[in-house]
Write an enzyme that holds these catalytic residues in place. Structure first.
Site, PDB file in Angstrom:
ATOM      1  N   CYS A  97       0.898  -1.134   0.000  1.00 18.80           N
ATOM      2  CA  CYS A  97       0.000   0.000   0.000  1.00 18.80           C
ATOM      3  C   CYS A  97       0.948   1.197   0.000  1.00 18.80           C
ATOM      4  O   CYS A  97       2.018   1.151   0.609  1.00 18.80           O
ATOM      5  CB  CYS A  97      -0.867   0.010   1.251  1.00 18.80           C
ATOM      6  N   HIS A 202      -8.727   3.831   0.371  1.00 26.52           N
ATOM      7  CA  HIS A 202      -7.972   4.165  -0.839  1.00 26.52           C
ATOM      8  C   HIS A 202      -8.674   5.265  -1.612  1.00 26.52           C
ATOM      9  O   HIS A 202      -9.893   5.347  -1.622  1.00 26.52           O
ATOM     10  CB  HIS A 202      -7.772   2.902  -1.673  1.00 26.52           C
ATOM     11  N   ASN A 328       3.794  -0.087   3.193  1.00 30.33           N
ATOM     12  CA  ASN A 328       3.571  -1.412   3.819  1.00 30.33           C
ATOM     13  C   ASN A 328       4.534  -2.414   3.187  1.00 30.33           C
ATOM     14  O   ASN A 328       4.151  -3.132   2.254  1.00 30.33           O
ATOM     15  CB  ASN A 328       2.147  -1.912   3.543  1.00 30.33           C
ATOM     16  N   HIS A 402       3.294   7.815   7.928  1.00 29.41           N
ATOM     17  CA  HIS A 402       2.689   7.569   6.609  1.00 29.41           C
ATOM     18  C   HIS A 402       1.345   8.257   6.436  1.00 29.41           C
ATOM     19  O   HIS A 402       0.727   8.166   5.390  1.00 29.41           O
ATOM     20  CB  HIS A 402       2.515   6.077   6.387  1.00 29.41           C
ATOM     21  N   ALA A 404      -2.037  10.611   8.819  1.00 29.61           N
ATOM     22  CA  ALA A 404      -2.446  11.206  10.088  1.00 29.61           C
ATOM     23  C   ALA A 404      -2.652  10.103  11.121  1.00 29.61           C
ATOM     24  O   ALA A 404      -2.382  10.277  12.307  1.00 29.61           O
ATOM     25  CB  ALA A 404      -3.734  11.994   9.893  1.00 29.61           C
TER      26      ALA A 404
HETATM   27  P1  5GP Z   1      -3.703   3.901   5.520  1.00 36.42           P
HETATM   28  O1  5GP Z   1      -2.718   3.501   4.496  1.00 36.42           O
HETATM   29  O2  5GP Z   1      -3.196   3.625   6.897  1.00 36.42           O
HETATM   30  O3  5GP Z   1      -5.069   3.389   5.309  1.00 36.42           O
HETATM   31  O4  5GP Z   1      -3.913   5.461   5.359  1.00 36.42           O
HETATM   32  C1  5GP Z   1      -2.930   6.392   5.162  1.00 36.42           C
HETATM   33  C2  5GP Z   1      -3.411   7.738   5.577  1.00 36.42           C
HETATM   34  O5  5GP Z   1      -4.168   8.343   4.541  1.00 36.42           O
HETATM   35  C3  5GP Z   1      -4.353   7.812   6.760  1.00 36.42           C
HETATM   36  O6  5GP Z   1      -3.643   7.729   7.957  1.00 36.42           O
HETATM   37  C4  5GP Z   1      -5.011   9.170   6.582  1.00 36.42           C
HETATM   38  O7  5GP Z   1      -4.294  10.157   7.265  1.00 36.42           O
HETATM   39  C5  5GP Z   1      -4.911   9.429   5.087  1.00 36.42           C
HETATM   40  N1  5GP Z   1      -6.205   9.499   4.371  1.00 36.42           N
HETATM   41  C6  5GP Z   1      -7.245   8.640   4.435  1.00 36.42           C
HETATM   42  N2  5GP Z   1      -8.234   9.017   3.578  1.00 36.42           N
HETATM   43  C7  5GP Z   1      -7.793  10.134   2.956  1.00 36.42           C
HETATM   44  C8  5GP Z   1      -8.341  10.989   1.923  1.00 36.42           C
HETATM   45  O8  5GP Z   1      -9.427  10.807   1.417  1.00 36.42           O
HETATM   46  N3  5GP Z   1      -7.558  12.044   1.529  1.00 36.42           N
HETATM   47  C9  5GP Z   1      -6.325  12.291   2.046  1.00 36.42           C
HETATM   48  N4  5GP Z   1      -5.621  13.328   1.590  1.00 36.42           N
HETATM   49  N5  5GP Z   1      -5.801  11.511   3.014  1.00 36.42           N
HETATM   50  C10 5GP Z   1      -6.515  10.445   3.452  1.00 36.42           C
HETATM   51 MN    MN Z   2      -4.060  -0.133   1.651  1.00 35.58          MN
HETATM   52 MN    MN Z   3      -2.096   2.793   2.825  1.00 40.52          MN
END
Ligand code: 5GP
Ligand code: MN
Ligand code: MN
Length: 480
Positions: A97, A202, A328, A402, A404
Site C-alpha cells: 500500500c 484508498h 507497507n 505515513h 495522520a
Molecule cells: P492507511 O494507508 O493507513 O489506510 O492510510 C494512510 C493515511 O491516509 C491515513 O492515515 C489518513 O491520514 C490518510 N487518508 C485517508 N483518507 C484520505 C483521503 O481521502 N484524503 C487524504 N488526503 N488523506 C486520506
Molecule cells: Mn491499503
Molecule cells: Mn495505505
C-alpha cells in the site's frame, strides 16, 4: 495499561526492556499524540514486537501510530536478516500500500468551475470499489510478468514513460520477486484488479498546493503555491491480501516453535534462513511490483482524463510523477548498527521510507535534497510533502510516518457520521468535491476519524526524520 513508558527527551518515549523483550521499544510522539493511543492496544503491540528474534536497537512507533493486526500501523521493526526473522503481519495485509504524487502546471484558478466535471470524469474512468474490474483485463501470463517486472511491464505496454520509473522507489521494480511463490488463488484475485483503487481508505485526490515551507527543496520537487497536484493511494488489492494470508497460515503450521515464544499469534514470523522466509520475501516482492503497476496505471489513466477535461496533452500540462513511496513493506537493507554494517529486514508497516540527502538510493533528481515523502491527511484536511531528514538513519532506520493515523474504528465512524452530510459539508464549506461508491465509505473516512496531520508532521519535522516541504489541500476526491 501495564505498559511502562519513560521519556528519553522531547518527542521520544521508551518502553524499557524487561522479561522476554529482546530490545526496548520507542514511541515518537508529542504528548497530545501519545494521549490518543493510550486507550487502544498500540503500546502493548509495539512492546510485543520486541519479542521478535533479531530485533535491532528498538521497535519504533511513528507519530501517527495506531493499533493494527499484531504489529501496530505506524510501526518500524528492523530484524536481522541472518539471525532474525521476517513477519508478514509486520508488513501488513495490503502489501505495498502506498502513495504517489503527480505534478501538473495547472493552477487552482484555472481549475475552479470545472471541479464537478473533473470529479465525475475521474470517477467514471478510474475503477474503484469492491468488485468491478481494472484498467486492463489481464491473463495469468501478464500477471506473472507484472509480478516479476513491475512498472517495466507498464512501460512496455504503453502505460508509462521512462521517467515514471526513475521517480518511483526501487525504480518501480523490486529485485528478488518470484511469481512462482505467489499462489494461483492470489493471481486469480489480482488479475481483474490491475489498475483499480479498491475500497475504503484508498483514494485519488486532486489537490492544490497551499504552502511551500522550503523553497530550495520545493523547487527541486517542482512544487509551487497554487499548483494542482494529484495524490493516489492504493495497494496490491486482493493479490497482496491473499499472499499475506497464504504465508501467515504456512508460517503458523511450519514454525510453531517460534510462534509459541511470541506474545501474540498475529506476529507469526519465519526465521531468517528458512525456506519460508525466502519464499515469503520473494512473494512479497512480487506483490510489491503488482502494487506499483496498479498505481502506475491509475496515474496514467488520470493523465488521459485531464487531457479530455482540459483539452491539452498531459505533456503540455507537465503531468510528471513527483514520487511514489511504499508504506507497507519489508526490505533487506544495510544499516550501520553500533559502528557495524548489518543486513536487516526493515519492516515498515504504515511507515514511509525517508532517506536523507546523499543516500545512494534516493533518485538522482532528488539526491541533493533528500527523498520525497508523501503524507496524506484526510479528505477534509491538508496533506504534506516532506523530505527524508538528516536524523532518520540514526533514529528510525530511515523512516517516518505515513499519514495522520486513524482515531476511531470504522464501526464507530459509521455511528458518528452520515456520508451524505459529510459530503455536503465538505462541498459547501471547503469547496471539496467528493464522489464515492458508497455513503458508508465517506462516513468511515470522514475527516473526523483521523488524527491531526499537522501535529504528526510537526513531530516528524522537529525530530529531523522527515522535514516539511509543502502542504496541500483537497479539491476533488474519489473513493471506492
Ligand atoms: P492507511 O494507508 O493507513 O489506510 O492510510 C494512510 C493515511 O491516509 C491515513 O492515515 C489518513 O491520514 C490518510 N487518508 C485517508 N483518507 C484520505 C483521503 O481521502 N484524503 C487524504 N488526503 N488523506 C486520506
Ligand atoms: Mn491499503
Ligand atoms: Mn495505505
Amino acid at each position: 495499561d501495564d505498559v511502562t513508558l519513560e521519556q528519553v527527551r522531547e518527542y521520544v518515549w521508551e518502553i524499557p526492556q524487561e522479561g522476554d523483550m529482546r530490545a526496548p521499544a520507542r514511541v515518537l510522539a508529542s504528548e497530545a499524540l501519545l494521549e490518543e493511543i493510550t486507550e487502544d492496544k498500540t503500546l502493548a503491540q509495539i512492546k510485543n514486537t520486541t519479542h521478535l528474534p533479531g530485533i535491532t536497537n528498538y521497535a519504533i512507533c511513528m507519530p501517527d501510530g495506531h493499533q493494527g493486526y499484531g504489529f501496530p500501523v505506524g510501526g518500524v521493526g528492523a530484524l536481522d536478516a541472518e539471525n532474525g526473522c521476517i513477519s508478514p503481519g509486520a508488513v501488513g495485509y495490503d502489501i505495498n500500500c502506498g502513495v504517489r504524487m503527480m505534478r501538473t502546471n495547472l493552477t487552482y484558478d484555472e481549475l475552479q468551475g470545472q471541479e464537478e466535471e473533473l470529479v465525475e470524469s475521474l470517477f467514471a474512468n478510474i475503477p474503484s470499489g469492491l468488485g468491478g474490474g481494472g484498467i486492463v483485463e489481464a491473463g495469468i501470463d501478464d500477471v506473472d510478468e507484472i509480478l516479476a517486472r513491475g512498472v517495466d511491464w507498464a512501460l512496455e505496454n504503453g502505460h508509462a514513460v521512462e521517467e515514471d520509473l526513475l521517480h518511483c522507489e526501487d525504480e518501480g521494480m523490486r529485485e528478488g520477486a518470484d511469481p512462482d511463490k505467489v499462489s494461483q488463488k492470489a493471481k486469480d484475485r489480482g488479475k481483474n484488479q490491475i489498475g483499480s483503487l479498491g475500497s475504503g481508505n484508498h483514494f485519488l485526490e486532486v489537490q492544490r498546493v497551499t504552502d511551500v515551507f522550503d523553497d530550495e527543496v520545493g523547487a527541486a520537487y517542482g512544487l509551487e503555491e497554487d499548483q494542482i497536484v494529484v495524490l493516489i493511494h492504493c495497494g496490491s488489492r486482493g493479490l497482496g491480501h491473499q499472499t499475506c494470508n497464504d504465508y501467515l497460515r504456512k508460517i503458523e503450521q511450519q514454525h510453531q516453535g517460534l510462534l509459541n515464544q511470541l506474545p501474540d499469534k498475529e506476529l507469526a514470523a519465519a526465521p531468517a534462513g528458512s525456506q519460508l522466509a525466502a519464499d515469503y520475501y520473494a512473494a512479497m516482492n512480487a506483490a510489491i511490483n503488482f502494487a506499483w503497476v496498479n498505481r502506475q496505471l491509475i496515474m496514467h489513466r488520470t493523465r488521459q482524463v485531464f487531457e479530455r477535461v482540459f483539452g491539452r496533452s498531459w505533456e503540455e500540462m507537465d503531468m510528471h510523477l513527483l514520487y511514489d513511496v511504499a508504506h507497507n513493506i519489508a526490505k533487506k537493507e544495510t544499516h550501520t548498527v553500533d559502528g557495524e554494517e548489518r543486513e536487516l529486514y526493515v519492516h515498515r508497516k504504515g511507515a514511509t521510507r525517508a532517506f536523507p540527502a546523499g543516500h545512494p538510493e534516493v533518485p538522482k533528481a532528488y539526491r541533493d535534497v533528500g527523498q520525497p515523502v508523501i503524507i496524506p491527511g484526510s479528505m477534509g484536511a491538508g496533506s504534506y510533502v516532506l523530505r527524508g531528514g538528516e536524523n532518520s538513519m540514526d533514529l528510525t532506520f530511515g523512516s517516518t510516518a505515513h499519514g495522520a493515523g486513524r482515531l476511531m474504528s470504522r464501526t464507530q465512524a459509521k455511528n458518528e457520521f452520515w456520508g451524505g452530510d459529510v459530503q455536503q459539508q465538505l462541498e459547501e464549506q471547503d469547496r471539496i468535491y467528493v464522489k464515492a461508491q458508497s455513503g458508508a465509505t465517506v462516513a468511515e473516512e470522514a475527516p473526523g476519524v483521523y488524527k491531526d496531520v499537522d501535529e504528526v508532521v510537526r513531530v516528524s519535522d522537529e525530530l529531523g526524520i522527515g522535514d516539511k516541504v509543502a502542504r496541500t489541500f483537497p479539491v476533488c476526491n474519489i473513493k471506492g
